[in-house]
Scaffold this motif. Structure first.
Motif, PDB file in Angstrom:
ATOM      1  N   ARG A   1      82.984 -41.857 -79.777  1.00  0.00           N
ATOM      2  CA  ARG A   1      83.146 -43.174 -79.161  1.00  0.00           C
ATOM      3  C   ARG A   1      83.332 -42.977 -77.667  1.00  0.00           C
ATOM      4  NH1 ARG A   1      89.228 -44.930 -81.143  1.00  0.00           N
ATOM      5  NH2 ARG A   1      88.655 -46.978 -80.355  1.00  0.00           N
TER       6      ARG A   1
ATOM      7  N   ILE B   1      81.927 -49.896 -86.122  1.00  0.00           N
ATOM      8  CA  ILE B   1      82.795 -51.070 -86.249  1.00  0.00           C
ATOM      9  C   ILE B   1      81.966 -52.355 -86.350  1.00  0.00           C
ATOM     10  CG2 ILE B   1      84.576 -52.460 -85.089  1.00  0.00           C
ATOM     11  CD1 ILE B   1      85.611 -49.734 -83.902  1.00  0.00           C
TER      12      ILE B   1
ATOM     13  N   LYS C   1      86.271 -32.929 -93.890  1.00  0.00           N
ATOM     14  CA  LYS C   1      86.462 -33.654 -92.624  1.00  0.00           C
ATOM     15  C   LYS C   1      87.591 -33.037 -91.803  1.00  0.00           C
ATOM     16  CE  LYS C   1      89.343 -37.100 -91.758  1.00  0.00           C
ATOM     17  NZ  LYS C   1      89.977 -38.265 -91.161  1.00  0.00           N
TER      18      LYS C   1
ATOM     19  N   PHE D   1      88.902 -55.322 -88.252  1.00  0.00           N
ATOM     20  CA  PHE D   1      87.939 -54.255 -88.528  1.00  0.00           C
ATOM     21  C   PHE D   1      87.225 -54.529 -89.854  1.00  0.00           C
ATOM     22  CE2 PHE D   1      90.730 -51.934 -85.615  1.00  0.00           C
ATOM     23  CZ  PHE D   1      89.799 -51.238 -84.848  1.00  0.00           C
TER      24      PHE D   1
ATOM     25  N   SER E   1      97.662 -46.824 -89.270  1.00  0.00           N
ATOM     26  CA  SER E   1      97.529 -45.974 -88.087  1.00  0.00           C
ATOM     27  C   SER E   1      96.121 -46.042 -87.486  1.00  0.00           C
ATOM     28  CB  SER E   1      97.880 -44.537 -88.444  1.00  0.00           C
ATOM     29  OG  SER E   1      96.907 -44.025 -89.322  1.00  0.00           O
ATOM     30  N   LYS E   2      95.201 -46.730 -88.149  1.00  0.00           N
ATOM     31  CA  LYS E   2      93.838 -46.885 -87.612  1.00  0.00           C
ATOM     32  C   LYS E   2      93.681 -48.310 -87.096  1.00  0.00           C
ATOM     33  CE  LYS E   2      93.026 -42.959 -89.686  1.00  0.00           C
ATOM     34  NZ  LYS E   2      93.376 -41.799 -88.927  1.00  0.00           N
ATOM     35  N   GLY E   3      93.325 -48.398 -85.835  1.00  0.00           N
ATOM     36  CA  GLY E   3      93.148 -49.711 -85.243  1.00  0.00           C
ATOM     37  C   GLY E   3      94.437 -50.268 -84.666  1.00  0.00           C
TER      38      GLY E   3
ATOM     39  N   HIS F   1      96.184 -50.781 -78.274  1.00  0.00           N
ATOM     40  CA  HIS F   1      96.378 -49.796 -77.206  1.00  0.00           C
ATOM     41  C   HIS F   1      97.260 -50.375 -76.108  1.00  0.00           C
ATOM     42  CE1 HIS F   1      92.302 -47.737 -78.330  1.00  0.00           C
ATOM     43  NE2 HIS F   1      93.224 -47.605 -79.253  1.00  0.00           N
TER      44      HIS F   1
ATOM     45  N   LEU G   1      91.246 -49.418 -93.813  1.00  0.00           N
ATOM     46  CA  LEU G   1      91.881 -48.165 -93.396  1.00  0.00           C
ATOM     47  C   LEU G   1      93.358 -48.466 -93.128  1.00  0.00           C
ATOM     48  CD1 LEU G   1      89.220 -46.501 -91.060  1.00  0.00           C
ATOM     49  CD2 LEU G   1      89.768 -45.962 -93.430  1.00  0.00           C
TER      50      LEU G   1
ATOM     51  N   PRO H   1      88.230 -33.357 -87.763  1.00  0.00           N
ATOM     52  CA  PRO H   1      87.740 -33.745 -86.442  1.00  0.00           C
ATOM     53  C   PRO H   1      87.893 -32.645 -85.387  1.00  0.00           C
ATOM     54  CG  PRO H   1      89.061 -35.523 -87.382  1.00  0.00           C
ATOM     55  CD  PRO H   1      89.193 -34.348 -88.309  1.00  0.00           C
TER      56      PRO H   1
ATOM     57  N   LYS I   1      89.106 -51.352 -74.771  1.00  0.00           N
ATOM     58  CA  LYS I   1      90.147 -51.953 -75.592  1.00  0.00           C
ATOM     59  C   LYS I   1      91.437 -51.131 -75.523  1.00  0.00           C
ATOM     60  CE  LYS I   1      90.393 -51.214 -80.202  1.00  0.00           C
ATOM     61  NZ  LYS I   1      91.650 -51.144 -80.870  1.00  0.00           N
TER      62      LYS I   1
ATOM     63  N   SER J   1      93.134 -44.021 -77.193  1.00  0.00           N
ATOM     64  CA  SER J   1      93.449 -44.042 -78.614  1.00  0.00           C
ATOM     65  C   SER J   1      94.274 -42.812 -79.004  1.00  0.00           C
ATOM     66  CB  SER J   1      92.144 -44.078 -79.411  1.00  0.00           C
ATOM     67  OG  SER J   1      92.385 -43.868 -80.768  1.00  0.00           O
TER      68      SER J   1
ATOM     69  N   GLN K   1      98.152 -42.702 -80.366  1.00  0.00           N
ATOM     70  CA  GLN K   1      98.570 -42.018 -81.595  1.00  0.00           C
ATOM     71  C   GLN K   1      99.767 -41.101 -81.323  1.00  0.00           C
ATOM     72  OE1 GLN K   1      95.318 -40.885 -84.032  1.00  0.00           O
ATOM     73  NE2 GLN K   1      96.390 -39.191 -85.020  1.00  0.00           N
TER      74      GLN K   1
END
Ligand SMILES: Nc1ncnc2c1ncn2[C@@H]1O[C@H](COP(=O)(O)OS(=O)(=O)O)[C@@H](OP(=O)(O)O)[C@H]1O
Length: 213
Positions: A45, A118, A17, A151, A169-171, A174, A166, A19, A213, A53, A57
Motif C-alpha cells: 500500500r 479495500i 503468511k 471495510f 486491530s485491522k482498520g 490513524h 477482520l 509479512p 488516511k 499504520s 499499531q
C-alpha cells in the motif's frame, strides 16, 4: 521449516503468511533453496500510509513512544528522514524487491494493491486465484461492505454461518499527522515508488492520492 508445515495432498496448496519476509535480507536465498518454484504474494500500500499504520499499531501496544513526527526525522529542521526507522524502511519497496529478484523471476511474484483490496476485494482476489492457477471460487458475492467497520467483510466464511470481518486491530483510526511531515515523506518515497512501478510494471498510483488516511 518445511517439516512443520501441514502435508499437502493432490489438489491442495499450502500457504504461509509472514509479512516480514519481504524485508528480511536472508529470506529470498533461503526460500529459493527450499522451493525455487514457489509463488510469492506481496500486498503493498502507499508507503506513507503504511508507515502511519505501522506506527499506529506500535502506539496501541506502547502508548508512551514519541510522536510519529519525532520518529520520522533524523533532523527535522533539515527535513532529513530517518530511513533506518522500520516504519519508514519497510515502505522502500524497490529496495526489498531488488533482493528477491536476485533469486526469483517477476512472474513468480504477485503484487496486490492494498488500496484496491479495500475498494474491490473480489477484483484483487480474482488476480490472486488466477495467479495461483485456481478457479475463481471467491467472487463478488462473498463480500459485503460493512459500514460500521468501514471495510469489506466476508458474508459467509466456510466454517461458520455468520459474516466475518477482520479483527479490531485491522482498520484502526490513524492519528492526525502534521501535513508538512506527510508532504516530506511523500517526496522521500516518490523516487522509490517510481522505481518500484518500473520494476513491477504496475502503477500503484500512490502519487495520485489526496489525503493519507
Ligand atoms: N477488509 C479489511 N478489513 C480491515 N482492514 C483491512 C481490510 N482490507 C484491508 N485492510 C487493511 O489492512 C491493514 C492491516 O493489515 P496488516 O498488514 O497490518 O496486517 S498484519 O498485522 O500484518 O497481519 C489495515 O490497516 P490500518 O487501517 O492501518 O489498520 C487496513 O487498512
Amino acid at each position: 521449516f518445511v517439516n512443520v508445515m501441514p502435508k499437502t495432498i493432490e489438489g491442495q496448496i499450502t500457504m504461509e503468511k509472514t509479512p516480514s519476509y519481504f524485508v528480511t535480507n536472508e529470506a529470498p536465498k533461503r526460500i529459493h533453496s527450499m522451493a525455487k518454484d514457489i509463488k510469492l504474494i506481496v500486498v503493498v500500500r502507499n508507503p506513507v500510509t503504511r508507515a502511519i499504520s505501522d506506527y499506529t499499531q506500535t502506539l496501541s501496544k506502547k502508548p508512551e513512544i514519541p510522536t510519529f513526527e519525532v520518529l520520522a526525522f533524523k533532523n527535522r529542521t533539515l527535513g532529513l528522514i530517518d530511513a533506518s526507522w522500520s516504519a519508514i524502511r519497510i515502505g522502500i519497496y524497490a529496495l526489498h524487491l531488488e533482493n528477491w529478484l536476485q533469486y526469483f523471476p517477476l512472474s513468480q511474484i504477485l503484487f496486490v494493491s492494498g488500496e484496491r483490496l479495500i475498494v474491490d476485494p473480489a477484483g484483487e482476489m480474482a488476480k490472486v486465484q488466477d495467479f495461483l492457477g485456481l478457479k475463481r471460487v471467491v467472487t463478488e458475492k462473498h463480500f459485503y461492505f460493512n459500514k460500521t467497520k468501514g471495510f469489506p467483510c466476508l458474508k459467509k466464511p466456510e466454517d461458520s454461518s455468520a459474516p466475518r470481518c477482520l479483527g479490531k486491530s485491522k482498520g484502526r483510526t490513524h492519528p492526525r499527522i502534521d501535513p508538512d511531515v506527510i508532504h516530506r515523506l511523500r517526496k522521500f518515497y516518490k523516487p522509490f515508488n517510481m522505481m518500484f512501478y518500473q520494476m513491477t510494471g504496475q502503477d500503484f498510483q500512490w502519487e495520485q492520492e489526496e489525503g493519507d488516511k
